[in-house]
Design a protein around this motif. Structure first.
Motif, PDB file in Angstrom:
ATOM      1  N   CYS A  83      -6.163   9.253  -1.157  1.00 38.85           N
ATOM      2  CA  CYS A  83      -5.703   7.741  -0.626  1.00 38.85           C
ATOM      3  C   CYS A  83      -5.605   6.634  -1.434  1.00 38.85           C
ATOM      4  N   ALA A  84      -7.621   6.553  -1.107  1.00 37.48           N
ATOM      5  CA  ALA A  84      -7.469   5.747  -1.590  1.00 37.48           C
ATOM      6  C   ALA A  84      -7.009   4.553  -2.857  1.00 37.48           C
ATOM      7  N   VAL A  85      -7.905   6.178  -3.742  1.00 33.53           N
ATOM      8  CA  VAL A  85      -7.149   5.843  -5.178  1.00 33.53           C
ATOM      9  C   VAL A  85      -5.220   5.533  -4.918  1.00 33.53           C
ATOM     10  N   ASN A  86      -4.795   6.282  -4.750  1.00 35.35           N
ATOM     11  CA  ASN A  86      -3.386   6.118  -4.221  1.00 35.35           C
ATOM     12  C   ASN A  86      -2.973   4.413  -3.878  1.00 35.35           C
ATOM     13  N   LEU A  87      -4.225   3.838  -3.007  1.00 35.49           N
ATOM     14  CA  LEU A  87      -3.532   2.433  -2.525  1.00 35.49           C
ATOM     15  C   LEU A  87      -4.055   2.145  -3.150  1.00 35.49           C
ATOM     16  N   ARG A  88      -4.467   2.180  -4.560  1.00 31.16           N
ATOM     17  CA  ARG A  88      -4.689   0.629  -5.420  1.00 31.16           C
ATOM     18  C   ARG A  88      -4.084   1.162  -6.800  1.00 31.16           C
TER      19      ARG A  88
ATOM     20  N   LEU B  60       3.039  -3.331  -8.693  1.00 30.75           N
ATOM     21  CA  LEU B  60       3.361  -4.585  -7.970  1.00 30.75           C
ATOM     22  C   LEU B  60       2.805  -5.598  -8.465  1.00 30.75           C
ATOM     23  N   ASP B  61       1.902  -5.278  -9.657  1.00 30.16           N
ATOM     24  CA  ASP B  61       1.310  -6.511  -9.770  1.00 30.16           C
ATOM     25  C   ASP B  61       0.397  -7.252  -8.794  1.00 30.16           C
ATOM     26  N   LEU B  62      -0.244  -5.302  -8.128  1.00 31.02           N
ATOM     27  CA  LEU B  62      -1.261  -6.829  -6.403  1.00 31.02           C
ATOM     28  C   LEU B  62      -2.512  -6.188  -6.938  1.00 31.02           C
ATOM     29  N   SER B  63      -3.067  -6.735  -6.067  1.00 30.14           N
ATOM     30  CA  SER B  63      -4.998  -5.896  -5.840  1.00 30.14           C
ATOM     31  C   SER B  63      -5.406  -6.013  -5.002  1.00 30.14           C
ATOM     32  N   PHE B  64      -6.414  -5.547  -4.600  1.00 26.51           N
ATOM     33  CA  PHE B  64      -6.830  -5.490  -3.547  1.00 26.51           C
ATOM     34  C   PHE B  64      -8.419  -5.566  -3.305  1.00 26.51           C
ATOM     35  N   ALA B  65      -9.377  -6.042  -3.843  1.00 31.85           N
ATOM     36  CA  ALA B  65     -10.286  -6.666  -3.929  1.00 31.85           C
ATOM     37  C   ALA B  65     -11.747  -5.289  -3.482  1.00 31.85           C
ATOM     38  N   GLY B  66     -11.340  -5.475  -1.927  1.00 34.37           N
ATOM     39  CA  GLY B  66     -11.952  -5.202  -0.914  1.00 34.37           C
ATOM     40  C   GLY B  66     -12.903  -3.982  -0.605  1.00 34.37           C
TER      41      GLY B  66
ATOM     42  N   LEU C 132       4.918 -10.384  10.621  1.00 35.40           N
ATOM     43  CA  LEU C 132       3.928 -11.301   9.854  1.00 35.40           C
ATOM     44  C   LEU C 132       5.008 -10.042   7.963  1.00 35.40           C
ATOM     45  N   ASP C 133       5.225 -11.201   7.219  1.00 30.95           N
ATOM     46  CA  ASP C 133       5.568 -10.807   6.366  1.00 30.95           C
ATOM     47  C   ASP C 133       4.273 -10.372   5.269  1.00 30.95           C
ATOM     48  N   CYS C 134       4.785  -8.727   4.656  1.00 31.84           N
ATOM     49  CA  CYS C 134       3.934  -7.763   4.748  1.00 31.84           C
ATOM     50  C   CYS C 134       4.098  -7.482   3.364  1.00 31.84           C
ATOM     51  N   VAL C 135       2.630  -6.789   2.989  1.00 33.70           N
ATOM     52  CA  VAL C 135       3.340  -5.605   2.075  1.00 33.70           C
ATOM     53  C   VAL C 135       2.284  -4.634   2.634  1.00 33.70           C
ATOM     54  N   VAL C 136       3.497  -3.022   2.640  1.00 32.38           N
ATOM     55  CA  VAL C 136       3.096  -2.255   3.452  1.00 32.38           C
ATOM     56  C   VAL C 136       2.187  -0.629   2.209  1.00 32.38           C
ATOM     57  N   VAL C 137       1.637   0.012   2.487  1.00 32.95           N
ATOM     58  CA  VAL C 137       1.197   1.065   1.875  1.00 32.95           C
ATOM     59  C   VAL C 137       1.502   2.209   2.098  1.00 32.95           C
ATOM     60  N   VAL C 138       1.947   3.333   1.869  1.00 32.82           N
ATOM     61  CA  VAL C 138       2.558   4.206   2.164  1.00 32.82           C
ATOM     62  C   VAL C 138       2.323   5.647   1.171  1.00 32.82           C
TER      63      VAL C 138
ATOM     64  N   THR D  23       1.009  11.012  -3.895  1.00 37.23           N
ATOM     65  CA  THR D  23       0.732  10.010  -4.287  1.00 37.23           C
ATOM     66  C   THR D  23       1.362   8.541  -3.332  1.00 37.23           C
ATOM     67  N   GLY D  24       1.481   7.588  -4.136  1.00 39.23           N
ATOM     68  CA  GLY D  24       1.604   6.421  -2.426  1.00 39.23           C
ATOM     69  C   GLY D  24       2.185   5.853  -3.173  1.00 39.23           C
ATOM     70  N   ARG D  25       3.126   4.835  -2.968  1.00 41.28           N
ATOM     71  CA  ARG D  25       4.102   3.568  -2.883  1.00 41.28           C
ATOM     72  C   ARG D  25       3.615   2.127  -2.100  1.00 41.28           C
ATOM     73  N   ALA D  26       3.920   1.409  -2.609  1.00 40.63           N
ATOM     74  CA  ALA D  26       3.898  -0.269  -2.355  1.00 40.63           C
ATOM     75  C   ALA D  26       5.159  -0.925  -1.672  1.00 40.63           C
ATOM     76  N   VAL D  27       5.781  -1.361  -0.668  1.00 36.60           N
ATOM     77  CA  VAL D  27       6.173  -2.054  -0.139  1.00 36.60           C
ATOM     78  C   VAL D  27       6.989  -3.435   0.001  1.00 36.60           C
TER      79      VAL D  27
END
Length: 203
Positions: free
Chosen positions: A111-116, A122-128, A167-173, A12-16
């Protein structure tokens, strides 16, 4: 200093969210587990780019003290410490549904699905398109003939790689779910993300 820890269950994946100056540590809990690390600016206008990083540091693979660059050629992370054998990859893309379909497992996690999914939590999304990750604990040496070898991770239980956010960032593992090609050890296992707030050290 205050620390927060997030478990990343196997496959699985998690974002922080990480503030500039804070440390983010990826821990191989049981050993032998590959992880995909993605980093985006807090407003998602930039992302970590392995191609721009390789051009900036003149290396194929990460080394302590070096920056990871965004697609706008700004440092987003710095590798500050590595207690693992130091084998990490910046050549291989994130596994995705097409990869598993080619391997005969079209419904496999990736991992691609885990990222999204991690961003959505976190109520975030990345469309690219899915960025190419920093593949921590992944052994893909390049031979003299230019060919790649897919070897099993040699990281041990508790090994960790630590980045400082520039930088202020969102990291996904993503604790990579790849178990059809043996890049992780005998079984999939968890990773953990530890954030050391305000750039301090754990106590």
């Amino acid at each position: 200093m205050k620390t927060t820890k997030t478990e990343v269950p196997p496959g699985t994946g998690r974002a922080v969210r990480v503030a500039a100056g804070e440390l983010v540590r990826v821990i191989d809990v049981d050993g032998g587990q590959v992880g995909d690390v993605f980093a985006f600016t807090g407003d998602f206008t930039e992302q970590h780019s392995v191609a721009h990083t390789r051009a900036a540091v003149d290396r194929l693979f990460p080394a302590v003290g070096e920056f990871f660059m965004t697609d706008r050629r700004r440092p987003i992370l710095t590798l500050t410490e590595d207690t693992s054998p130091g084998e990490h990859d910046m050549l291989i893309p994130a596994c995705d549904p097409a990869r598993y379909a080619a391997l005969g497992a079209p419904d496999h996690r990736s991992c691609a699905v885990n990222l999204r999914e991690a961003l959505a939590a976190l109520d975030l999304s990345f469309a690219g398109p899915i960025p190419q990750p920093i593949n921590v604990f992944m052994r893909i040496p390049v031979g003299q003939d230019g060919r790649l070898s897919w070897l099993t991770a040699s990281s041990r239980a508790g090994d960790a790689i630590t980045f400082r956010a520039e930088l202020d960032c969102v990291v996904v593992v993503s604790a990579c779910p790849q178990d059809l090609v043996r890049i992780s050890d005998v079984r999939l296992s968890p990773l953990a993300i530890e954030i050391v707030h305000n750039g301090g050290t754990t106590s």
